[in-house]
Design a protein around this motif. Structure first.
Motif, mmCIF file in Angstrom:
data_model
loop_
_atom_site.group_PDB
_atom_site.id
_atom_site.type_symbol
_atom_site.label_atom_id
_atom_site.label_comp_id
_atom_site.label_asym_id
_atom_site.label_seq_id
_atom_site.Cartn_x
_atom_site.Cartn_y
_atom_site.Cartn_z
ATOM 1 N N ARG A 40 0.829 -1.204 0.000
ATOM 2 C CA ARG A 40 0.000 0.000 0.000
ATOM 3 C C ARG A 40 0.866 1.259 0.000
ATOM 4 O O ARG A 40 0.614 2.211 -0.737
ATOM 5 C CB ARG A 40 -0.957 0.010 1.200
ATOM 6 C CG ARG A 40 -1.974 1.137 1.067
ATOM 7 C CD ARG A 40 -3.085 1.072 2.046
ATOM 8 N NE ARG A 40 -2.565 0.820 3.373
ATOM 9 C CZ ARG A 40 -3.259 0.260 4.335
ATOM 10 N NH1 ARG A 40 -4.497 -0.106 4.122
ATOM 11 N NH2 ARG A 40 -2.734 0.071 5.520
ATOM 12 N N GLU A 41 1.913 1.217 0.790
ATOM 13 C CA GLU A 41 2.793 2.394 0.853
ATOM 14 C C GLU A 41 3.398 2.675 -0.535
ATOM 15 O O GLU A 41 3.441 3.815 -0.981
ATOM 16 C CB GLU A 41 3.902 2.112 1.866
ATOM 17 C CG GLU A 41 4.574 3.368 2.337
ATOM 18 C CD GLU A 41 5.648 3.050 3.361
ATOM 19 O OE1 GLU A 41 5.412 2.181 4.229
ATOM 20 O OE2 GLU A 41 6.720 3.667 3.267
ATOM 21 N N VAL B 77 2.225 1.905 -3.568
ATOM 22 C CA VAL B 77 1.297 2.433 -4.577
ATOM 23 C C VAL B 77 0.786 3.823 -4.206
ATOM 24 O O VAL B 77 0.432 4.613 -5.078
ATOM 25 C CB VAL B 77 0.115 1.471 -4.894
ATOM 26 C CG1 VAL B 77 0.610 0.133 -5.405
ATOM 27 C CG2 VAL B 77 -0.809 1.275 -3.728
ATOM 28 N N GLU B 78 0.780 4.114 -2.898
ATOM 29 C CA GLU B 78 0.325 5.453 -2.508
ATOM 30 C C GLU B 78 1.375 6.512 -2.820
ATOM 31 O O GLU B 78 1.053 7.665 -3.071
ATOM 32 C CB GLU B 78 -0.038 5.472 -1.020
ATOM 33 C CG GLU B 78 -1.403 4.832 -0.799
ATOM 34 C CD GLU B 78 -1.795 4.702 0.670
ATOM 35 O OE1 GLU B 78 -2.896 4.190 0.915
ATOM 36 O OE2 GLU B 78 -1.002 5.090 1.568
ATOM 37 N N GLN B 79 2.637 6.091 -2.813
ATOM 38 C CA GLN B 79 3.706 7.083 -3.001
ATOM 39 C C GLN B 79 4.060 7.333 -4.457
ATOM 40 O O GLN B 79 4.647 8.346 -4.789
ATOM 41 C CB GLN B 79 4.950 6.627 -2.237
ATOM 42 C CG GLN B 79 4.816 6.957 -0.767
ATOM 43 C CD GLN B 79 6.009 6.509 0.027
ATOM 44 O OE1 GLN B 79 6.969 5.966 -0.525
ATOM 45 N NE2 GLN B 79 5.956 6.719 1.326
ATOM 46 N N ASP B 80 3.750 6.386 -5.327
ATOM 47 C CA ASP B 80 4.214 6.502 -6.712
ATOM 48 C C ASP B 80 3.016 6.623 -7.653
ATOM 49 O O ASP B 80 2.339 5.644 -7.953
ATOM 50 C CB ASP B 80 5.064 5.267 -7.058
ATOM 51 C CG ASP B 80 5.775 5.422 -8.380
ATOM 52 O OD1 ASP B 80 5.364 6.286 -9.176
ATOM 53 O OD2 ASP B 80 6.742 4.674 -8.610
ATOM 54 N N GLN B 81 2.789 7.843 -8.108
ATOM 55 C CA GLN B 81 1.614 8.098 -8.952
ATOM 56 C C GLN B 81 1.782 7.541 -10.365
ATOM 57 O O GLN B 81 0.831 7.501 -11.146
ATOM 58 C CB GLN B 81 1.339 9.616 -9.043
ATOM 59 C CG GLN B 81 1.080 10.282 -7.700
ATOM 60 C CD GLN B 81 -0.009 9.566 -6.892
ATOM 61 O OE1 GLN B 81 -1.070 9.254 -7.413
ATOM 62 N NE2 GLN B 81 0.271 9.273 -5.621
ATOM 63 N N LEU C 7 -7.321 -2.991 -3.074
ATOM 64 C CA LEU C 7 -6.421 -1.841 -3.246
ATOM 65 C C LEU C 7 -6.373 -1.417 -4.725
ATOM 66 O O LEU C 7 -6.406 -0.222 -5.041
ATOM 67 C CB LEU C 7 -5.012 -2.216 -2.757
ATOM 68 C CG LEU C 7 -3.952 -1.134 -2.833
ATOM 69 C CD1 LEU C 7 -4.258 -0.008 -1.841
ATOM 70 C CD2 LEU C 7 -2.562 -1.712 -2.533
ATOM 71 N N CYS C 8 -6.301 -2.388 -5.611
ATOM 72 C CA CYS C 8 -6.266 -2.078 -7.051
ATOM 73 C C CYS C 8 -7.562 -1.382 -7.466
ATOM 74 O O CYS C 8 -7.530 -0.434 -8.257
ATOM 75 C CB CYS C 8 -6.051 -3.349 -7.879
ATOM 76 S SG CYS C 8 -4.387 -4.006 -7.735
ATOM 77 N N GLU D 176 -9.506 0.455 -5.507
ATOM 78 C CA GLU D 176 -9.518 1.803 -4.926
ATOM 79 C C GLU D 176 -8.631 2.767 -5.708
ATOM 80 O O GLU D 176 -8.958 3.924 -5.882
ATOM 81 C CB GLU D 176 -9.009 1.746 -3.478
ATOM 82 C CG GLU D 176 -10.031 1.179 -2.510
ATOM 83 C CD GLU D 176 -9.382 0.768 -1.182
ATOM 84 O OE1 GLU D 176 -10.060 0.102 -0.401
ATOM 85 O OE2 GLU D 176 -8.179 1.090 -0.937
ATOM 86 N N ARG D 177 -7.506 2.249 -6.197
ATOM 87 C CA ARG D 177 -6.536 3.150 -6.825
ATOM 88 C C ARG D 177 -6.528 3.039 -8.347
ATOM 89 O O ARG D 177 -5.637 3.545 -9.016
ATOM 90 C CB ARG D 177 -5.133 2.890 -6.255
ATOM 91 C CG ARG D 177 -5.113 3.066 -4.721
ATOM 92 C CD ARG D 177 -3.746 3.284 -4.207
ATOM 93 N NE ARG D 177 -3.152 4.532 -4.674
ATOM 94 C CZ ARG D 177 -3.311 5.709 -4.064
ATOM 95 N NH1 ARG D 177 -4.036 5.808 -2.982
ATOM 96 N NH2 ARG D 177 -2.728 6.785 -4.546
#
Ligand SMILES: Cc1ncc(COP(=O)(O)O)c(C=O)c1O
Length: 456
Positions: A216-217, A219-223, A253-254, A256-257
C-alpha cells in the motif's frame, strides 16, 4: 506392475540413469547447443524419448513416474490421445495460418472458450501468443495502454519469464544480472507474503498484513504506477501460496486506486491448484489473466485475457496490429488447447486435483517428519507442492535438494527444484496421475530424502 498400461505404470529402471544413450547425447549436445542452456554433469540429464499419461521413457528404455508434468504443462497427461489426435488432424489440414491477417475458426472458438472458463463473468478479450513470457508482455503492454502509466508493481520471488519486459518484473538475480543495463526501470518490487522467509520482516500480527502494508505504501507514493502483476501461487519462486486474505486486499487496493490487476496464472491455470484458476481459490477476479503451459498440455500456445473495459483501450487495428507475432493464434495450437480444455472438463480433472490435496499434504508432512530436520517447510495446494530443504536451522540447502532430484531419478521418479536458491523440491504431476503412481512416487521421494540425508 507390468500388467498396468503404459501411462499408468510404476517405474522400471533397466540401467542406472543417465544410461549410455543419454550420456552419448549429452556429449553431442555440448558440442552443438549454447553452453548456457542444458545442465550436463555425470549424473544428469536423461534424454526423454516418449511419454504418455504420467510415464516418461528415456532413450535407455528406463520408465519413470513424472512428478513434473514437464514444467507443469501436461495437465491432462503427456501426449494425451485427444490432444495428440487433434494436433495430428489439424496439422494435416492447416498446420499454420496467418493469425492476425487470415484467421481460422478455431481461434474464434478458443478465444470464446477462454473468456468463458477464466474468472469473471463480464465481457472479455484475448491476445494469443506462443510462450508464457509473451503472454506477460501482452499483459504489461495492455496495462500501459489502458492506464497511460508506465510503472508496474511486482513481487519478491516472482517469475514471469525471461523476455525483457517479463524479466524486468521477474525477481531472480541470476537471470537479470547480465542484462541490468538494458532492462527498463518500470518495475517496482514489493514483498510477497512468503511467511516461511518473511521478506518484509515487519512485525504486523500476520504475514498478509505486513506485506500488504508495504504494498500500500508503494502504490500510494508513486503516482506513475498503473498495474500490479502477481502470481497467486509462486511456482518457480518455490511453490509459495499467497494467503487468500492478502489476495483479497490486493484486489481491493487495485480497485480503490484504479490499478490494473494482472494475475500470472501461467503455472497455476487449468486445474493445477484444484481450481480452474488459482484466483478462484481466493475468490478474486483479476483485470487481466495470463495463461500458458497447461492451456494446451503441450503445444506452445499462451494467452492474455482481459476484461473488455481494459482490453478495449487498445486502438482498433487499422491493418497493422501494434502488438502481434507470426505464430499468434496458430491453428494447431488452438486445436490442442480446445482438446485439452475439453478433456480437463470431461475427465473432471480439476476436481481430482482438489480431492488428492489432503492426502498429499499428509504424506508430505510425514516425509518432513522423517527428514531429520532437512525439510523446513511443506506447502502447496491441489497438485502443486514444494518441500523446502534447509540446513543449520533455516539456511537454504540446494545441495540436498539437488541430491534428492538425482536419487529420485535413479529410483524412477522425476522431480524438479524451484525457489530462488533452488532448495525446494517441486511437485507438479499431470492431473491424471493414478493413485498408485502417486503413492509409489511419494514413497520413492521419501526413500530418496532418507538416502540423501544418509550421504550428507
Ligand atoms: C508463473 C510463470 N509465468 C511465466 C512463465 C514463463 O513462461 P515461458 O517459460 O513459457 O515463457 C513461467 C514459466 O515457468 C511461470 O511459471
Amino acid at each position: 506392475m507390468s500388467s498396468l498400461p503404459y501411462g499408468r505404470q510404476l517405474a522400471k529402471i533397466v540401467v542406472q540413469p543417465p544410461g549410455p544413450n543419454s550420456r552419448r547425447l549429452s556429449a553431442q549436445l555440448r558440442r552443438f547447443e549454447s553452453r548456457n542452456i542444458t545442465y550436463v554433469s555425470a549424473d544428469f540429464p536423461i534424454f526423454w524419448s516418449s511419454a504418455l499419461g504420467s510415464n516418461v521413457t528415456d532413450v535407455d528404455q528406463n520408465v519413470y513416474v513424472d512428478l513434473t508434468a514437464a514444467f507443469g504443462v501436461a495437465v491432462v497427461g503427456h501426449s494425451n490421445e485427444r490432444v495428440a489426435d487433434a494436433v495430428a488432424r489439424q496439422a494435416h489440414r492447416l498446420l499454420h495460418g496467418m493469425g492476425d491477417v487470415y484467421p481460422t475458426g478455431n481461434k474464434v472458438a478458443l478465444a470464446k472458450m477462454l473468456c468463458e472458463v477464466t474468472p469473471g463473468t463480464g465481457p472479455k478479450r484475448v491476445i494469443f501468443a506462443s510462450s508464457g513470457a509473451e503472454a506477460v508482455e501482452s499483459a504489461l503492454k495492455t496495462a500501459a495502454v489502458a492506464t497511460g502509466k508506465p510503472r508496474v508493481v511486482c513481487f519478491s520471488g516472482a517469475y514471469h519469464g525471461l523476455t525483457y519486459g517479463a524479466l524486468a518484473v521477474t525477481d531472480r538475480r541470476i537471470f537479470k544480472e547480465p542484462f541490468l543495463q538494458q532492462l527498463g526501470d518500470f518495475a517496482v518490487r514489493a514483498p510477497y507474503p512468503y511467511s516461511y522467509r518473511c521478506p518484509s520482516e515487519l512485525s504486523q500480527p500476520t504475514c498478509e498484513e505486513g506485506c500488504f502494508a508495504a504494498l500500500r505504501e508503494i502504490v500510494e507514493q508513486d503516482q506513475a504506477i498503473g498495474a500490479v502483476i502477481v502470481e497467486i501461487v509462486q511456482g518457480r519462486g518455490g511453490d509459495v501460496v499467497a494467503p487468500v486474505e492478502w489476495l483479497k486486499k490486493v484486489r481491493k487496493l487495485c480497485d480503490e486506486r484504479h490499478l490494473v490487476l494482472i494475475a500470472d496464472e501461467i503455472f497455476t491455470g487449468f486445474g493445477r491448484t484444484g481450481h480452474w484458476f488459482a484466483c478462484d481459490r481466493a475468490g478474486i477476479v483479476p483485470d487481466i489473466i495470463c495463461v500458458g503451459k497447461g492451456m494446451s498440455s503441450g503445444f506452445p500456445i499462451s494467452a492474455c485475457i482481459g476484461t473488455a473495459s481494459v482490453m478495449d483501450r487498445w486502438p482498433e487495428s487499422g491493418g497493422e496490429a501494434i502488438h502481434t507475432s507470426t505464430f499468434l493464434g496458430n491453428p494447431t495450437g488452438c486445436e490442442a488447447a480446445l482438446a485439452s480444455i475439453a478433456e480437463l472438463r470431461e475427465a473432471n480433472l480439476v476436481q481430482r486435483a482438489a480431492t488428492l490435496e489432503p492426502a498429499i499434504r499428509q504424506t508430505l508432512e510425514d516425509i518432513k517428519a522423517s527428514s531429520q530436520g532437512t525439510i523446513g517447510e511443506v506447502r502447496g495446494c491441489g497438485l502443486m507442492w514444494g518441500l523446502e530443504f534447509v540446513r543449520d536451522g533455516k539456511a537454504p540447502d540446494s545441495a540436498m535438494a539437488g541430491a534428492v532430484v538425482v536419487e529420485a531419478m535413479r529410483r524412477g521418479v522425476l522431480v524438479l527444484t524451484s525457489g530462488p536458491a533452488s532448495n525446494v523440491i517441486s511437485l507438479s504431476p499431470p492431473l491424471v496421475i493414478s493413485s498408485e503412481q502417486l503413492e509409489f512416487a511419494l514413497r520413492v521421494l521419501q526413500a530418496a530424502v532418507a538416502r540423501a540425508v544418509e550421504q550428507k
